[in-house]
Write a protein that holds these residues in place. Structure first.
Motif, short mmCIF file in Angstrom:
data_model
loop_
_atom_site.label_atom_id
_atom_site.label_comp_id
_atom_site.label_asym_id
_atom_site.label_seq_id
_atom_site.Cartn_x
_atom_site.Cartn_y
_atom_site.Cartn_z
N GLY A 99 0.80 -1.22 0.00
CA GLY A 99 0.00 0.00 0.00
C GLY A 99 0.82 1.26 0.00
O GLY A 99 0.30 2.36 0.28
N ILE A 100 2.12 1.16 -0.32
CA ILE A 100 2.99 2.33 -0.35
C ILE A 100 2.74 3.11 -1.64
O ILE A 100 2.81 2.57 -2.73
CB ILE A 100 4.47 1.91 -0.26
N LYS A 101 2.49 4.40 -1.49
CA LYS A 101 2.27 5.28 -2.64
C LYS A 101 3.56 5.99 -3.05
O LYS A 101 3.83 6.20 -4.23
CB LYS A 101 1.19 6.32 -2.33
N LYS A 102 4.36 6.39 -2.05
CA LYS A 102 5.61 7.09 -2.30
C LYS A 102 6.69 6.53 -1.35
O LYS A 102 6.59 6.71 -0.13
CB LYS A 102 5.46 8.60 -2.06
N ALA A 103 7.67 5.88 -1.93
CA ALA A 103 8.72 5.26 -1.11
C ALA A 103 10.00 6.08 -1.17
O ALA A 103 10.49 6.41 -2.26
CB ALA A 103 9.00 3.84 -1.60
N LEU A 104 10.55 6.41 0.00
CA LEU A 104 11.85 7.06 0.07
C LEU A 104 12.91 5.96 0.01
O LEU A 104 12.91 5.04 0.82
CB LEU A 104 12.00 7.85 1.36
N VAL A 105 13.82 6.06 -0.96
CA VAL A 105 14.87 5.06 -1.13
C VAL A 105 16.08 5.47 -0.28
O VAL A 105 16.55 6.61 -0.38
CB VAL A 105 15.29 4.93 -2.61
N LEU A 106 16.56 4.55 0.55
CA LEU A 106 17.69 4.82 1.44
C LEU A 106 18.93 4.10 0.97
O LEU A 106 18.87 2.94 0.56
CB LEU A 106 17.36 4.36 2.87
N THR A 107 20.09 4.81 1.03
CA THR A 107 21.38 4.20 0.71
C THR A 107 22.46 4.89 1.52
O THR A 107 22.22 5.89 2.19
CB THR A 107 21.75 4.37 -0.79
N THR A 108 23.67 4.35 1.43
CA THR A 108 24.86 5.08 1.87
C THR A 108 25.33 5.95 0.71
O THR A 108 24.86 5.82 -0.42
CB THR A 108 25.99 4.12 2.26
N THR A 109 26.29 6.81 0.99
CA THR A 109 26.86 7.64 -0.07
C THR A 109 27.44 6.78 -1.19
O THR A 109 27.26 7.07 -2.38
CB THR A 109 27.97 8.55 0.49
N HIS A 110 28.11 5.68 -0.82
CA HIS A 110 28.77 4.82 -1.80
C HIS A 110 27.78 4.05 -2.68
O HIS A 110 28.15 3.63 -3.77
CB HIS A 110 29.70 3.84 -1.09
N GLN A 111 26.56 3.87 -2.21
CA GLN A 111 25.59 3.10 -2.99
C GLN A 111 24.46 3.97 -3.54
O GLN A 111 23.40 3.47 -3.89
CB GLN A 111 25.02 1.96 -2.12
N LYS A 112 24.74 5.26 -3.65
CA LYS A 112 23.71 6.17 -4.14
C LYS A 112 23.24 5.79 -5.54
O LYS A 112 22.05 5.88 -5.86
CB LYS A 112 24.22 7.60 -4.13
N ALA A 113 24.16 5.35 -6.39
CA ALA A 113 23.79 4.98 -7.76
C ALA A 113 22.79 3.84 -7.77
O ALA A 113 21.83 3.84 -8.57
CB ALA A 113 25.04 4.61 -8.56
N GLU A 114 22.99 2.85 -6.90
CA GLU A 114 22.05 1.73 -6.81
C GLU A 114 20.68 2.22 -6.35
O GLU A 114 19.64 1.76 -6.84
CB GLU A 114 22.57 0.65 -5.86
N GLY A 115 20.69 3.18 -5.42
CA GLY A 115 19.42 3.74 -4.95
C GLY A 115 18.70 4.49 -6.05
O GLY A 115 17.47 4.39 -6.19
N GLU A 116 19.45 5.25 -6.83
CA GLU A 116 18.83 5.98 -7.93
C GLU A 116 18.25 5.04 -8.98
O GLU A 116 17.21 5.33 -9.58
CB GLU A 116 19.87 6.92 -8.55
N ALA A 117 18.91 3.90 -9.19
CA ALA A 117 18.38 2.91 -10.14
C ALA A 117 17.05 2.35 -9.64
O ALA A 117 16.12 2.14 -10.43
CB ALA A 117 19.39 1.78 -10.34
N LEU A 118 16.94 2.13 -8.33
CA LEU A 118 15.68 1.65 -7.78
C LEU A 118 14.60 2.71 -7.89
O LEU A 118 13.43 2.40 -8.16
CB LEU A 118 15.85 1.25 -6.31
N ALA A 119 14.98 3.98 -7.68
CA ALA A 119 14.01 5.06 -7.81
C ALA A 119 13.44 5.09 -9.23
O ALA A 119 12.24 5.34 -9.43
CB ALA A 119 14.66 6.40 -7.47
N GLU A 120 14.28 4.81 -10.22
CA GLU A 120 13.81 4.76 -11.60
C GLU A 120 12.85 3.60 -11.81
O GLU A 120 11.83 3.73 -12.51
CB GLU A 120 15.00 4.64 -12.55
N ILE A 121 13.16 2.46 -11.23
CA ILE A 121 12.27 1.30 -11.35
C ILE A 121 10.91 1.60 -10.72
O ILE A 121 9.87 1.21 -11.26
CB ILE A 121 12.91 0.07 -10.66
N LEU A 122 10.92 2.33 -9.62
CA LEU A 122 9.67 2.66 -8.92
C LEU A 122 8.86 3.70 -9.68
O LEU A 122 7.63 3.75 -9.54
CB LEU A 122 9.98 3.18 -7.52
N GLY A 123 9.52 4.54 -10.44
CA GLY A 123 8.80 5.55 -11.22
C GLY A 123 8.04 6.52 -10.33
O GLY A 123 8.60 7.14 -9.41
#
Length: 353
Positions: free
Chosen positions: A31-55
């Motif tokens: 039931g999540i409408k807007k998810a905040l993606v959490l990462t460390t500084t070193h894994q920011k790129a992976e987090g941004e990739a997930l944000a793209e998948i989530l749209g």
């Protein structure tokens, strides 16, 4: 058979290769409408990739997760969560990122989806540790247990061999203590022995072939079993020492577990004969503590507290803090023996039983 109590924890697990593709559906199912993606500084790129998948279901990326979950970082994350209009969390990473997601959930009960990239195991536990003013405190509450965990073996393929060993040793520690913790029971003992066996075997194979899918799958599966042991079971001296050393001396989490585990196990060995039988089978060694020490030594990872930056004159303070609020332990905590344990660990000596 003696009477026992086993508590299964309510979590959904999606395990396999390429399972990240299920993220949008899993987020929607909660039931999540807007998810905040959490990462460390070193894994920011992976987090941004997930944000793209989530749209449209993404509320952005917060990339400041840090070791030992500092309260000041959590406060910044809470502000970002509110500003973004988020109503859920997606955490990708190891213990630092997962810990931050738990800290947010503790405060606002936000649902969590976790994608582990290491073997730390925090994703399967209702335990949170937080650091404030130089001390790390822990608590257990179902509010912080992630609702869904997506294990994607692909995320572990690039985990460097040395980091694989320290993360794997961190996982093994969970299962080792489950064999003799106060909440130990036959169900967890089965999981613990199999988890240790899978992980110790996989660590050797990964050193030879870091991208071996089968070895990585066994390691991640073993880590899951070890994490279940931590979440449903309990801890003892090893985890207490690691919490003290991490929180009070800012030592790196997985490396501290790697150094301390053989010595804490050797300390308790005389009081845990049945657990030692299981550990001999799991490690395929007559001397499990020495076998664990040799895994770290052969991989070239730190085997001493000195290498981690621990001051030798901090040993007495660490023992004092340990004895202030001790965890259950099968062997009585003796000050002189604990000092000897930490001295051996500081020098990097092979554990003495």
């Amino acid at each position: 058979m003696n009477s026992f109590t086993y508590t299964g924890l309510p979590a959904r697990v999606v395990f396999g290769v390429g399972t990240t593709a299920a993220l949008p559906d899993e987020v929607g199912a909660l039931g999540i409408k807007k998810a905040l993606v959490l990462t460390t500084t070193h894994q920011k790129a992976e987090g941004e990739a997930l944000a793209e998948i989530l749209g449209n279901a993404s509320a952005g990326v917060f990339s400041e997760a840090a070791m030992h979950t500092p309260v000041e970082v959590t406060e910044r994350a809470m502000a970002a969560f509110k500003t973004a209009g988020a109503d859920g969390i997606v955490s990708i990473g190891g213990g630092s990122t997962i810990g931050l997601g738990k800290a947010i959930a503790l405060r606002n009960d936000a649902p969590q989806v976790v994608l582990p990239t290491s073997y730390a195991g925090s994703e399967m536990t209702p335990i949170i540790g937080q650091t404030e003013a130089g001390k790390k405190t822990t608590q257990r509450t179902l509010k912080v247990l992630p609702e869904t965990v997506i294990y994607d073996v692909n995320f572990t393929l690039t985990l460097p061999p040395k980091m694989t060993v320290t993360s794997g040793m961190n996982a093994i520690a969970h299962a080792v203590e489950a064999l003799y913790a106060q909440e130990a029971n036959p169900v967890l003992s089965l999981m613990a022995e199999d988890g240790i066996a899978k992980m110790t075997s996989a660590l050797a194979r990964v050193q030879e072939a870091p991208a071996d899918i089968d070895a990585r799958s066994d390691a991640l599966y073993g880590a899951w079993l070890c994490a279940v042991c931590l979440g449903s079971g309990g801890v003892a001296l090893h985890h207490k020492l690691c919490h003290v050393l991490g929180g009070s001396f800012d030592l790196p989490h997985a490396e501290t577990h790697t150094v301390i585990l053989p010595h804490a196990l050797a300390y308790n060995a005389p009081a845990i004969p049945r657990a030692m039988e299981a550990l001999r089978r799991a490690t395929e060694s007559d001397k499990p503590a020495a076998a664990l020490f040799q895994i770290a030594q052969s991989a070239g990872v730190p085997t001493s507290l000195e290498e981690l930056g621990m001051p030798q004159d901090g040993i007495a303070r660490a023992v004092d803090i340990t004895l202030e609020n001790p965890y259950f332990n099968p062997r009585a905590l003796e000050r002189d023996a604990l000092v000897t344990l930490l001295e051996n660990a500081w020098h990097g000596h092979e554990p003495a039983t």
